[in-house]
Motif scaffolding. Structure first.
Motif, mmCIF file in Angstrom:
data_model
loop_
_atom_site.group_PDB
_atom_site.id
_atom_site.type_symbol
_atom_site.label_atom_id
_atom_site.label_comp_id
_atom_site.label_asym_id
_atom_site.label_seq_id
_atom_site.Cartn_x
_atom_site.Cartn_y
_atom_site.Cartn_z
ATOM 1 N N ALA A 52 9.161 9.013 -7.854
ATOM 2 C CA ALA A 52 10.073 8.863 -8.997
ATOM 3 C C ALA A 52 11.490 8.529 -8.546
ATOM 4 N N THR A 53 11.930 9.111 -7.437
ATOM 5 C CA THR A 53 13.303 8.862 -6.976
ATOM 6 C C THR A 53 13.491 7.405 -6.568
ATOM 7 N N ARG A 54 12.482 6.822 -5.921
ATOM 8 C CA ARG A 54 12.579 5.420 -5.511
ATOM 9 C C ARG A 54 12.475 4.490 -6.712
ATOM 10 N N VAL A 55 11.646 4.854 -7.678
ATOM 11 C CA VAL A 55 11.545 4.049 -8.906
ATOM 12 C C VAL A 55 12.890 4.040 -9.630
ATOM 13 N N LEU A 56 13.516 5.229 -9.714
ATOM 14 C CA LEU A 56 14.819 5.327 -10.363
ATOM 15 C C LEU A 56 15.861 4.503 -9.610
ATOM 16 N N ALA A 57 15.861 4.609 -8.280
ATOM 17 C CA ALA A 57 16.812 3.837 -7.466
ATOM 18 C C ALA A 57 16.578 2.343 -7.644
ATOM 19 N N PHE A 58 15.309 1.939 -7.714
ATOM 20 C CA PHE A 58 14.979 0.529 -7.915
ATOM 21 C C PHE A 58 15.522 0.033 -9.253
ATOM 22 N N LEU A 59 15.321 0.811 -10.311
ATOM 23 C CA LEU A 59 15.799 0.412 -11.640
ATOM 24 C C LEU A 59 17.328 0.351 -11.684
ATOM 25 N N VAL A 60 17.984 1.310 -11.021
ATOM 26 C CA VAL A 60 19.452 1.295 -10.975
ATOM 27 C C VAL A 60 19.945 0.047 -10.255
ATOM 28 N N LEU A 61 19.342 -0.263 -9.110
ATOM 29 C CA LEU A 61 19.754 -1.437 -8.342
ATOM 30 C C LEU A 61 19.449 -2.725 -9.094
ATOM 31 N N GLY A 107 0.782 -1.229 0.000
ATOM 32 C CA GLY A 107 0.000 0.000 0.000
ATOM 33 C C GLY A 107 0.808 1.269 0.000
ATOM 34 N N SER A 108 2.038 1.206 -0.494
ATOM 35 C CA SER A 108 2.880 2.401 -0.539
ATOM 36 C C SER A 108 3.185 2.755 -1.988
ATOM 37 N N SER A 109 3.045 4.021 -2.302
ATOM 38 C CA SER A 109 3.367 4.472 -3.655
ATOM 39 C C SER A 109 4.871 4.714 -3.760
ATOM 40 N N LEU A 110 5.400 4.492 -4.945
ATOM 41 C CA LEU A 110 6.821 4.693 -5.166
ATOM 42 C C LEU A 110 7.029 6.018 -5.894
#
Length: 261
Positions: free
Chosen positions: A142-151, A137-140
């Motif tokens: 843009a910064t977290r989405v970018l960090a996720f894609l980088v990782l 139930g948590s929205s991601l």
């Protein structure tokens, strides 16, 4: 030759070949669903006896499982077929042909063969990640989405480097097919967050075989528990492993005497 064009040509040839045997698609989907089901059952069994595992909740572990399945699909589709082909080429002497092509030999060996239907694992893994996010139930942002894609990209690069290092050992010992089985066995440890393992094993799975950066760190983004500086550490570890892979490849090719030697 342009690397993107080379990748696309090889991938298209593999896809056309495997499309002849479309029953393999249904077999791969079945295998992917079985893998997902086994993971869900394992998590369910754990949470019948506890509310959390090493501080991870049920749906946070779904995220770990999703990342693991997605990376496993990447390995099965893009890495293992090519590294397996490389080991066979070295053993049979057909690697010589890769050296005379007007393209970097490591690049060509890394994209010489694919498993088209293994992409279904990546789809199933992405679905498990999406389900985890929805249940948490948590929205991601843009910064977290970018960090996720980088990782996630770092994780894919790290796993490529590890399995390619295993394959490069074939230059020295020739018959090393079991190393892929060993690598797959180690990769299975990534089904669970590295934080649940004993200290010694946690160190090994973070810095020697860095599943912590490859699998656990992207899942920590989903769970909003990623320690500060982890993204930069993951990038640094990725660069080190890729550099080691390149160095070992260069030295191995330089000492390779060819099939006629």
């Amino acid at each position: 030759m342009n690397p993107v064009r080379l990748f696309w040509v090889n991938f298209r040839i593999t896809a056309m070949y495997e499309m002849q045997y479309r029953i393999n698609f249904f077999l791969q989907v079945f295998q992917s669903l079985v893998q997902l089901t086994i993971g869900l059952v394992a998590i369910s069994l754990v949470f019948q006896h506890t509310e959390s595992l090493g501080g991870w909740t049920r749906y946070e572990l779904f995220g770990v499982m999703g990342v693991h399945i997605l990376l496993g699909g990447f390995l099965g589709a893009f890495v293992l077929p090519s590294t397996g082909r490389l080991m066979r080429d070295i053993e049979e002497g057909t690697f010589d042909y890769s050296l005379v092509l007007p393209v970097d030999s490591q690049l060509y060996s890394s994209m010489k063969e694919f498993s088209f239907w293994s992409l279904t694992d990546m789809v199933v893994g992405a679905g498990a990640i999406a389900y985890s996010i929805s249940r948490l139930g948590s929205s991601l942002p843009a910064t977290r989405v970018l960090a996720f894609l980088v990782l996630l990209g770092c994780g894919a690069a790290i796993m490529y480097a590890i399995f390619f290092l295993f394959a490069t050992v074939a230059f020295k010992f020739v018959k090393v097919n079991r190393l892929q089985d060993l690598g797959n066995g180690i990769f299975q440890a990534g089904r669970w967050p590295v934080s649940i393992y004993p200290v010694g094993m946690r160190f090994a799975l973070t810095f020697i075989i860095p599943l912590g950066f490859a699998v656990t760190a992207p899942a920590e983004i989903i769970a909003n528990r990623l320690p500060a500086g982890t993204v930069f550490s993951a990038v640094a570890v990725t660069v080190v492993f890729l550099a080691i892979t390149r160095l070992l490849w260069t030295r191995s090719v330089r000492s390779y005497s060819g099939a006629s030697a």
